[in-house]
Design a protein around this motif. Structure first.
Motif, PDB file in Angstrom:
ATOM      1  N   GLY A   1       0.825  -0.913  -0.544  1.00 56.26           N
ATOM      2  CA  GLY A   1      -0.135   0.139   0.222  1.00 56.26           C
ATOM      3  C   GLY A   1       0.551   0.980  -0.340  1.00 56.26           C
ATOM      4  N   ASN A   2       2.428   1.553  -0.444  1.00 53.35           N
ATOM      5  CA  ASN A   2       2.540   2.360  -0.616  1.00 53.35           C
ATOM      6  C   ASN A   2       3.868   2.827  -1.836  1.00 53.35           C
ATOM      7  OD1 ASN A   2       5.845   3.719  -0.058  1.00 53.35           O
ATOM      8  ND2 ASN A   2       6.479   2.630   1.733  1.00 53.35           N
ATOM      9  N   ILE A   3       3.781   4.007  -2.316  1.00 54.22           N
ATOM     10  CA  ILE A   3       3.545   3.974  -3.969  1.00 54.22           C
ATOM     11  C   ILE A   3       4.816   5.162  -3.816  1.00 54.22           C
ATOM     12  CG2 ILE A   3       1.643   3.419  -5.195  1.00 54.22           C
ATOM     13  CD1 ILE A   3       0.414   6.744  -5.014  1.00 54.22           C
ATOM     14  N   THR A   4       5.121   5.006  -2.868  1.00 52.96           N
ATOM     15  CA  THR A   4       6.264   5.885  -3.069  1.00 52.96           C
ATOM     16  C   THR A   4       7.806   5.032  -4.471  1.00 52.96           C
ATOM     17  OG1 THR A   4       7.533   5.103  -1.404  1.00 52.96           O
ATOM     18  CG2 THR A   4       6.469   6.515  -0.935  1.00 52.96           C
ATOM     19  N   PHE A   5       8.527   6.245  -4.194  1.00 46.93           N
ATOM     20  CA  PHE A   5       9.338   5.258  -5.322  1.00 46.93           C
ATOM     21  C   PHE A   5      10.653   4.200  -4.846  1.00 46.93           C
ATOM     22  CE2 PHE A   5      13.958   6.300  -7.530  1.00 46.93           C
ATOM     23  CZ  PHE A   5      13.855   5.415  -8.829  1.00 46.93           C
ATOM     24  N   GLU A   6      10.824   4.511  -3.461  1.00 42.38           N
ATOM     25  CA  GLU A   6      11.857   3.650  -2.459  1.00 42.38           C
ATOM     26  C   GLU A   6      11.009   2.322  -2.630  1.00 42.38           C
ATOM     27  OE1 GLU A   6      15.035   3.700  -1.234  1.00 42.38           O
ATOM     28  OE2 GLU A   6      14.839   6.088  -3.074  1.00 42.38           O
ATOM     29  N   ASN A   7      10.058   2.215  -2.725  1.00 41.27           N
ATOM     30  CA  ASN A   7       8.840   1.226  -2.406  1.00 41.27           C
ATOM     31  C   ASN A   7       8.458   0.432  -3.576  1.00 41.27           C
ATOM     32  OD1 ASN A   7       7.969  -0.933  -0.328  1.00 41.27           O
ATOM     33  ND2 ASN A   7       5.705  -0.362  -1.363  1.00 41.27           N
ATOM     34  N   LEU A   8       8.352   1.025  -4.721  1.00 34.59           N
ATOM     35  CA  LEU A   8       8.798   1.178  -6.185  1.00 34.59           C
ATOM     36  C   LEU A   8       9.936   0.047  -6.553  1.00 34.59           C
ATOM     37  CD1 LEU A   8       6.028   2.633  -6.417  1.00 34.59           C
ATOM     38  CD2 LEU A   8       6.346   3.010  -8.588  1.00 34.59           C
ATOM     39  N   LYS A   9      11.050   0.732  -5.907  1.00 36.51           N
ATOM     40  CA  LYS A   9      12.398  -0.612  -6.738  1.00 36.51           C
ATOM     41  C   LYS A   9      11.938  -1.622  -5.926  1.00 36.51           C
ATOM     42  CE  LYS A   9      15.341   3.798  -5.622  1.00 36.51           C
ATOM     43  NZ  LYS A   9      16.980   4.188  -4.883  1.00 36.51           N
ATOM     44  N   ARG A  10      11.359  -2.253  -4.514  1.00 32.19           N
ATOM     45  CA  ARG A  10      11.455  -3.338  -3.391  1.00 32.19           C
ATOM     46  C   ARG A  10      10.428  -3.774  -4.637  1.00 32.19           C
ATOM     47  NH1 ARG A  10      10.065   0.219   0.679  1.00 32.19           N
ATOM     48  NH2 ARG A  10      12.208   1.074   1.762  1.00 32.19           N
ATOM     49  N   ALA A  11       9.291  -2.829  -5.116  1.00 36.01           N
ATOM     50  CA  ALA A  11       8.823  -4.266  -6.278  1.00 36.01           C
ATOM     51  C   ALA A  11       9.165  -4.688  -6.879  1.00 36.01           C
ATOM     52  CB  ALA A  11       7.191  -2.984  -6.675  1.00 36.01           C
ATOM     53  N   CYS A  12      10.094  -3.458  -8.138  1.00 31.66           N
ATOM     54  CA  CYS A  12      11.067  -4.665  -8.724  1.00 31.66           C
ATOM     55  C   CYS A  12      11.794  -5.681  -8.359  1.00 31.66           C
ATOM     56  CB  CYS A  12      11.896  -3.286 -10.095  1.00 31.66           C
ATOM     57  SG  CYS A  12      11.101  -1.545 -10.220  1.00 31.66           S
ATOM     58  N   VAL A  13      12.205  -5.289  -7.276  1.00 27.63           N
ATOM     59  CA  VAL A  13      13.384  -6.666  -6.830  1.00 27.63           C
ATOM     60  C   VAL A  13      11.922  -7.974  -6.747  1.00 27.63           C
ATOM     61  CG1 VAL A  13      14.050  -7.930  -5.481  1.00 27.63           C
ATOM     62  CG2 VAL A  13      14.517  -5.426  -5.859  1.00 27.63           C
ATOM     63  N   TYR A  14      10.978  -7.635  -6.326  1.00 26.59           N
ATOM     64  CA  TYR A  14      10.177  -8.937  -5.647  1.00 26.59           C
ATOM     65  C   TYR A  14       9.425  -9.710  -7.345  1.00 26.59           C
ATOM     66  CZ  TYR A  14       9.912  -8.578  -1.074  1.00 26.59           C
ATOM     67  OH  TYR A  14      10.404  -8.724   0.312  1.00 26.59           O
ATOM     68  N   GLY A  15       9.257  -8.087  -8.003  1.00 21.82           N
ATOM     69  CA  GLY A  15       8.448  -9.030  -9.792  1.00 21.82           C
ATOM     70  C   GLY A  15       9.723  -9.314 -10.387  1.00 21.82           C
ATOM     71  N   SER A  16      10.952  -8.948 -10.153  1.00 23.76           N
ATOM     72  CA  SER A  16      11.784  -9.880 -11.182  1.00 23.76           C
ATOM     73  C   SER A  16      12.065 -11.237 -10.194  1.00 23.76           C
ATOM     74  CB  SER A  16      13.151  -8.616 -10.680  1.00 23.76           C
ATOM     75  OG  SER A  16      13.485  -8.052 -11.030  1.00 23.76           O
ATOM     76  N   VAL A  17      11.937 -11.425  -9.216  1.00 21.57           N
ATOM     77  CA  VAL A  17      12.482 -12.559  -7.972  1.00 21.57           C
ATOM     78  C   VAL A  17      11.594 -13.326  -8.781  1.00 21.57           C
ATOM     79  CG1 VAL A  17      12.194 -14.022  -6.359  1.00 21.57           C
ATOM     80  CG2 VAL A  17      13.782 -12.207  -6.178  1.00 21.57           C
ATOM     81  N   THR A  18       9.931 -13.102  -9.099  1.00 19.81           N
ATOM     82  CA  THR A  18       8.478 -13.841  -9.686  1.00 19.81           C
ATOM     83  C   THR A  18       9.239 -14.615 -10.740  1.00 19.81           C
ATOM     84  OG1 THR A  18       7.401 -12.088  -7.856  1.00 19.81           O
ATOM     85  CG2 THR A  18       6.148 -14.151  -9.776  1.00 19.81           C
ATOM     86  N   ALA A  19       9.444 -13.278 -11.414  1.00 23.15           N
ATOM     87  CA  ALA A  19       9.659 -14.014 -12.900  1.00 23.15           C
ATOM     88  C   ALA A  19      10.694 -14.844 -13.122  1.00 23.15           C
ATOM     89  CB  ALA A  19       9.914 -12.403 -13.997  1.00 23.15           C
ATOM     90  N   SER A  20      11.559 -14.850 -12.043  1.00 19.63           N
ATOM     91  CA  SER A  20      12.633 -15.096 -12.463  1.00 19.63           C
ATOM     92  C   SER A  20      12.690 -16.597 -11.783  1.00 19.63           C
ATOM     93  CB  SER A  20      14.294 -15.027 -11.517  1.00 19.63           C
ATOM     94  OG  SER A  20      13.874 -15.393 -10.037  1.00 19.63           O
ATOM     95  N   PHE A  21      11.312 -16.993 -10.883  1.00 24.46           N
ATOM     96  CA  PHE A  21      11.196 -18.270 -10.321  1.00 24.46           C
ATOM     97  C   PHE A  21      10.501 -18.336 -12.154  1.00 24.46           C
ATOM     98  CE2 PHE A  21      11.506 -17.632  -6.517  1.00 24.46           C
ATOM     99  CZ  PHE A  21      12.572 -18.844  -5.715  1.00 24.46           C
ATOM    100  N   CYS A  22       9.630 -18.269 -12.748  1.00 27.61           N
ATOM    101  CA  CYS A  22       8.350 -18.601 -14.088  1.00 27.61           C
ATOM    102  C   CYS A  22       9.148 -19.319 -14.677  1.00 27.61           C
ATOM    103  CB  CYS A  22       8.105 -17.037 -14.371  1.00 27.61           C
ATOM    104  SG  CYS A  22       6.802 -18.072 -15.850  1.00 27.61           S
ATOM    105  N   VAL A  23      10.806 -18.559 -15.180  1.00 28.28           N
ATOM    106  CA  VAL A  23      11.635 -18.805 -17.108  1.00 28.28           C
ATOM    107  C   VAL A  23      12.583 -20.425 -16.332  1.00 28.28           C
ATOM    108  CG1 VAL A  23      11.532 -16.647 -17.358  1.00 28.28           C
ATOM    109  CG2 VAL A  23      13.609 -17.597 -16.343  1.00 28.28           C
ATOM    110  N   GLU A  24      11.823 -20.804 -15.033  1.00 27.34           N
ATOM    111  CA  GLU A  24      12.759 -22.173 -14.718  1.00 27.34           C
ATOM    112  C   GLU A  24      12.513 -23.566 -15.014  1.00 27.34           C
ATOM    113  OE1 GLU A  24      16.061 -21.027 -10.811  1.00 27.34           O
ATOM    114  OE2 GLU A  24      13.581 -21.489 -10.700  1.00 27.34           O
ATOM    115  N   LYS A  25      10.833 -23.408 -15.499  1.00 24.51           N
ATOM    116  CA  LYS A  25       9.729 -24.511 -15.704  1.00 24.51           C
ATOM    117  C   LYS A  25       9.037 -23.868 -16.655  1.00 24.51           C
ATOM    118  CE  LYS A  25      11.195 -27.495 -13.009  1.00 24.51           C
ATOM    119  NZ  LYS A  25      11.235 -27.434 -11.330  1.00 24.51           N
TER     120      LYS A  25
END
Lengths: 311, 311
Positions: free
Chosen positions: A258-282
């Motif tokens: 529930g936090n839409i600051t730039f700092e929190n969007l950076k964290r969201a980028c990491v969570y998004g990338s990590v989730t995608a990193s799992f996706c492409v493994e299978k």
């Protein structure tokens, strides 16, 4: 069900649900559950209960409905209409950096017109998947008061419906595109120049994420830039859905925090990338269905170490 | 002079001094001072007083000798022999991602055999520029007790002199190569797999840096990985010497700080990248001659903000 839906973090995705036939150098899948709304919701479900608005045909299998239900994806907005489900077939090159579309059968997706239920109109976090900009705008006009709206698009719409795309760009908080799309939209080769031009096309204080495949992403906001590398993976099996998984993990984390600051969007980028990193493994959505938040958090920590410059 | 040279941080570079003729979409230069030792030393001079060991011909201009002297580069190891200075001509594509060599005239460089002076044999920090691995090994055998030795190489040596290259790899602390060279050396497409294989070819606890052009670099050490993006540049004019400027800034900072931990090598990567980011903003070595340590430190801070993930 109504109680769970009416929390203030409700996340809505408008996109496609499809059957994909995929061939990569490391595996293949036939009529596997796919489409942007499928990947997005199966990624976002780690953080919130996502709602999908999409369309399927009469051939849509009960097995796949059950998959969504199993992961508590709200499918009350999944329309079933006469005809066949959207089908896509593609094949990847040996290095997975390019793919050829073998066939695209839009089927019921061709007549898709998203009408939101009263409950979905109250969504606070909305992601407009890669559909006609006119439809994206029509969806937005049905939303009462969103807190954060993300948008996906592609070269096809940049080339064919630029005025409509520009109109919807003015209404969203975030655009997520890849590097070649950013270059085409801005007519600038240099991505930093491209980003400046694109931010001007959007409303004030918007965010822009430019994805660079294995090289990670750049996020732009006002005069700030954030660079996140690709998560180090030794074995990529199927890149299909990586972008939608990124968006799902990103928006899911954002909606949860529930936090839409730039700092929190950076964290969201990491969570998004990590989730995608799992996706492409299978192949297809197999890994998105398997992983847990614990695994995601482990990779989050590794990701931080990868770029940590210390004092 | 002797006093300055006999400090424990002395940095030695063995490489080429050349006259480059360069054409890019944004400028051109004719017979400009170039070569790996020139770029390296003009980058490293921000941090220490570097010594170069290289060869030039009778046509080498006093003006260019003065350039080295002006920036306090020790040129006592710059041999002048009968014949012409090494000349190279190249042209870059519009997006600067590929270049065509128009001509290579090795001239006096063909007979180059580096013999180190007594003073140079005591160097603590040594960088073996991109020359025949046999020559690199012969230089190393002349060094009494180095603290840290870095090595550059290229596809040409990987393809033609692999056994000699592998022999010298066993003797150095750091290999700096680009992604295509890493793939060719390891016969692995995936860079994380490639890195594992290459580290095994080197001595224990060595470092490997894989450069990825505009996408920055990966550094590997034991089980640790560090990812540094490319410094965000809107206007690249001439990529010539970017790799050598990186190596010069990297080794210069390392020699100055005298600390060869992984954490400090990360900082050296940032200093190297920042130095290279200046280099490519103007033709040839123009910008390397202009910049000051203050400018470098300003970009260092910006670079940290770019990847900072916060708490």
């Amino acid at each position: 069900v109504k109680n769970i839906l009416s929390n203030s973090n409700r996340l809505l995705i408008i996109g496609s649900v499809a059957y994909d036939s995929i061939k990569t150098p490391f595996g293949h899948a036939k009529n596997a559950l796919g489409g942007s709304a499928s990947y997005f919701s199966l990624a976002a479900r780690q953080f919130v209960r996502p709602s999908i608005v999409a369309v399927v045909g009469e051939d849509f299998k009960p097995r796949d409905l059950k998959t969504f239900q199993k992961f508590k994806v709200d499918i009350s907005g999944l329309q079933k209409t006469k005809g066949k489900t959207f089908r896509w077939g593609g094949e990847y090159s040996f290095d997975l950096n390019s793919r050829t579309t073998i066939f695209t059968e839009l089927n019921v997706f061709e007549g898709f017109y998203p009408l939101l239920s009263d409950s979905h109109q109250n969504s606070k976090y909305v992601f407009l998947g890669n559909i006609h900009p006119k439809l994206q705008k029509s969806v937005l006009s049905q939303i009462r008061q969103a807190k954060f709206v993300g948008l996906d698009t592609m070269n096809y719409w940049i080339e064919r419906t630029l005025p409509e795309l520009k109109a919807v760009l003015k209404l969203v908080n975030l655009l997520v595109i890849n590097d070649s799309e950013a270059r085409e939209l801005s007519k600038e080769h240099n991505l930093y120049k491209a980003a400046k031009k694109i931010l001007v096309m959007m409303k004030l204080n918007s965010f822009l994420i430019i994805k660079r495949g294995e090289h990670g992403l750049l996020m732009f906001h006002q005069n700030s830039i954030f660079n996140l590398p690709g998560y180090p993976l030794e074995d990529v099996v199927d890149p299909t859905g990586a972008g939608d998984s990124f968006a799902g993990g990103f928006m899911g984390y954002l909606a949860k925090s529930g936090n839409i600051t730039f700092e929190n969007l950076k964290r969201a980028c990491v969570y998004g990338s990590v989730t995608a990193s799992f996706c492409v493994e299978k192949m297809a959505t197999i890994q998105l269905q398997k992983i847990s938040l614990i695994g995601i958090k482990e990779r989050y920590i590794k990701f931080k170490a990868l770029t940590n410059l210390g004092a």
